[in-house]
Motif scaffolding. Structure first.
Motif, short mmCIF file in Angstrom:
data_model
loop_
_atom_site.label_atom_id
_atom_site.label_comp_id
_atom_site.label_asym_id
_atom_site.label_seq_id
_atom_site.Cartn_x
_atom_site.Cartn_y
_atom_site.Cartn_z
N GLY A 44 0.83 -1.24 -0.09
CA GLY A 44 0.08 0.37 0.11
C GLY A 44 0.92 0.88 0.40
N LEU A 45 1.99 1.05 -0.54
CA LEU A 45 3.51 2.24 0.15
C LEU A 45 3.64 2.26 -1.55
N ARG A 46 3.87 3.49 -1.92
CA ARG A 46 4.38 4.59 -2.90
C ARG A 46 5.33 4.68 -2.50
N LEU A 108 0.15 12.20 -1.75
CA LEU A 108 -0.96 11.30 -3.19
C LEU A 108 -2.21 10.69 -2.95
N ASN A 109 -3.30 10.51 -1.78
CA ASN A 109 -4.04 10.43 -1.74
C ASN A 109 -4.90 11.20 -1.92
N ALA A 110 -4.42 12.07 -0.67
CA ALA A 110 -5.17 13.53 -0.76
C ALA A 110 -4.91 14.28 -1.86
N GLY A 111 -4.35 13.82 -2.57
CA GLY A 111 -4.37 14.68 -4.46
C GLY A 111 -3.20 15.23 -5.15
N GLY B 44 -2.94 7.64 7.04
CA GLY B 44 -2.52 6.27 5.57
C GLY B 44 -3.82 5.22 6.18
N LEU B 45 -2.64 4.84 7.46
CA LEU B 45 -2.68 3.53 8.62
C LEU B 45 -4.80 3.66 9.25
N ALA B 99 3.77 -2.54 10.79
CA ALA B 99 3.43 -3.69 9.76
C ALA B 99 2.11 -4.42 10.06
N THR B 100 1.67 -4.21 11.50
CA THR B 100 0.34 -4.81 11.31
C THR B 100 -0.75 -3.68 10.99
N HIS B 101 -0.64 -2.45 11.04
CA HIS B 101 -1.48 -0.93 9.98
C HIS B 101 -1.17 -1.08 8.63
#
Lengths: 315, 315
Positions: A44-46, A108-111, B44-45, B99-101
């Motif tokens: 999930g990380l860019r 990035l997710n915030a735009g 973001g987590l 890591a869990t998140h």
């Protein structure tokens, strides 16, 4: 004096320390346009390996031994992800590095476009040069491989990190290149450049995907600033990395002449006005290109700054 | 014998070690329905503090000193996020915890419900009881505060972690409770329960938001299984945490009788058949509820298992 540099990751970062040193002596401004086609989303990380290598190196936060990632890095998350069985396990995400990716991904997710994110990250690192991604759009190098599992396309990072390039390889594809636009600031930088340098980065997977952004390539090829490349190959071997494997895939000889020919003379549809090769490769010829020779081992900042001077003096 | 437990975080986790010990002796099955209204998205987590406290504690990975988070935790990311100026800085994200998140967030973004994510995480931790979130839907405790900055609603974590509850507080709001449905498995668990226990968790911000899921509360109140609560208040003070501050906001006396009355008798629209108080609170009365007394200090697993037996013997 405005110097624009096209650069990949580790080799580009090292070269930029020399450009910055030269610029500090001469009062020049420096803009680095950095490859983003190595970027990948994992867990999930860019992740932007080339931008981060340049940012960490110029900001004094890079690990000098390993050549990539952060100094004093720790690896708790990597172990935890493996304990959860979270794939992939072949990419080493350091804890400190993850924080950078969290900030980037959240923005990035915030735009925000990647160029704005990069500027925000650089507010901490103060790299001393302006860093721009080649594009704010999706542009990823995929690699078409063919082994016992059949022919398939894998992300460049999987080819590079997991397989170390040691897998039967057909070709590289720059996914998204047909629609990617230059990032905010890139065309302005090129239009105000007094000279453009191509760092001695991997010509196939670092420089080529930057030039695959068609409007960027057109601005470079059609601009008034001379373009000088610095050879990443010395005496028939890459200075670092796996340029030889990449060149083999594309059928280009791993020599200073081969890479110079791949980039090509501006007068013949390529991008080069000048081509700087190592002293041991003196005598190299590239049709339509002014070739110079100088020591190209970037052993320290002074040696690298001397390379930069030699490149600038070519044109 | 199927024991269902409604639980919050740290106190709930501790209580569940006793339930699990009892179940191992008697061959019972245990399902824990865990509060998710403390959940928050930071950097973001998706962070699920109560589920993680229970999972880490029962899985042997919790820090026994600090009471929350992972044993042997490291804090590289926290320092890095602060160096980037990334807000908020008041929430301590440990590296292992991240890591869990990451695994949770990646699975949620891929479309898995929180219940499925929790099951996947528990495949590693093997907590020995089945963990279910109260709901797979969004349900967040917000806190209406009023200070010099005016009246506003803040996330429960900000109230709890940043302000330690020391800010003029009007009320708690369970955002999303009006539409939240019980998570996959919750109604099945309640319909097959032989007894339901309410852990000695915070009645206002751990147990109440679970019961705010209307279909869950209806299944509990209308089910055939007796419901026994265990008091989180001993001698007028909370065993742990800040239940006293939360009770004060709601105007409920911080006593075993006060909390018992807040939960209420099933015959009078509440949820309790039995209410177990500490020996020092013997004589406590809650109208319509069978009240018992036993030592409620969860000093070790054996003492906690004895509490559980006393609760089960009440009905």
């Amino acid at each position: 004096m405005h110097i624009v540099v096209l650069a990949g990751g580790i080799g580009g970062a090292r070269f930029l320390t020399g450009v910055r040193a030269h610029a500090r002596m001469t009062g020049a401004d420096v803009t680095a346009i950095v490859n983003v086609a190595d970027d990948v989303v994992l867990h999930g990380l860019r992740i932007s390996p080339d931008l981060d290598s340049v940012m960490y190196t110029l900001g004094g936060g890079a690990d000098p031994e390993r050549g990539w990632g952060r100094a004093g890095e720790t690896w708790a998350i990597k172990g935890e992800l493996a304990a959860y069985g979270a794939e992939p396990t072949w990419f080493g995400l350091g804890d400190k590095d993850v924080a950078t990716h969290l900030v980037r991904t959240t923005m990035l997710n915030a735009g925000y476009p990647l160029s704005a994110v990069t500027e925000a990250l650089c507010a901490r690192w103060q790299p001393g040069v302006r860093l721009l991604p080649a594009t704010d759009d999706r542009l990823e190098t995929h690699v078409v491989v063919a082994d016992d599992a059949g022919q398939r396309a894998i992300h460049f990072q999987e080819w590079w990190v997991r397989y170390r390039g040691e897998i039967p390889t057909r070709r590289f594809v720059f996914v998204g290149a047909d629609v990617a636009k230059p990032a905010a600031g890139v065309l302005d930088a090129l239009s105000t450049a007094d000279v453009v340098l191509l760092a001695p980065s991997n010509p196939v997977v670092s420089i080529a995907p930057i030039l695959a952004v068609s409007a960027l390539r057109e601005a470079l090829a059609g601009g008034t600033a001379p373009v000088v490349g610095v050879s990443p190959v010395i005496g028939g071997a890459p200075v670092r990395g796996m340029a030889d494997r990449c060149l083999a895939v594309t059928g280009v000889e791993c020599t200073a002449a081969g890479v110079g020919g791949l980039l090509g003379a501006r007068s013949a549809g390529g991008v080069l006005d000048g081509w700087l090769v190592d002293s041991t490769d003196a005598g190299t010829e590239v049709p339509g290109v002014t070739v110079g020779a100088a020591p190209l081992w970037m052993t320290d900042e002074a040696a690298t700054a001397a390379m930069v001077r030699a490149a600038l003096e070519l044109v």
